[in-house]
Motif scaffolding. Structure first.
Motif: not given
Length: 132
Positions: A115-132
């Motif tokens: 989400n381009r309004t996020d300062v910290y990439p929380k959404g991205l980290i959740e997506i990357l964790r889901s691949f583990r």
């Protein structure tokens, strides 16, 4: 000079230089930064493009220049890592003759936010964790 892997950048570093490379947890003095540059240039031993995305500069009361810059590094191995988007760098420069000396550099690798309004990439980290 840096992106062309040119060691002629070394004389630009002030004797009182201090820096943070943005990847390790090391804080470097001038000698440590020069050693890190040699390792860096061996790891990526070919020239690459760095394009400036955005920058801001300010002058302090004592004449130092503070420059914040966001750059895109066109490196082939970054293309497979969408979480690495831009490099953010803060320079502190001291005018010297017709040029300058680099007193400080601090780098950080920006992470793409879902989400381009996020300062910290929380959404991205959740997506990357889901691949583990």
């Amino acid at each position: 000079m840096y992106s062309s892997r040119n060691l002629e950048v070394i004389p630009l570093f002030d004797d009182n230089f201090i820096g943070l490379d943005g990847i390790s947890q090391n804080i470097y003095n001038k000698e440590g930064w020069i050693k890190a540059l040699h390792v860096d240039y061996k790891q990526i031993n070919y020239p690459f493009d760095i394009s400036i995305v955005d920058f801001e500069k300010r002058e302090t009361e004592n004449g130092l220049l503070i420059i914040a810059v966001i750059t895109f590094w066109d490196l082939p191995f970054f293309k497979d890592f969408p979480e690495i988007d831009k490099m953010r760098t803060v320079f502190i420069l001291q005018p010297h003759q017709a040029s300058f000396r680099i007193v400080h550099i601090s780098n950080s690798i920006g992470l793409v936010t879902v989400n381009r309004t996020d300062v910290y990439p929380k959404g991205l980290i959740e997506i990357l964790r889901s691949f583990r």
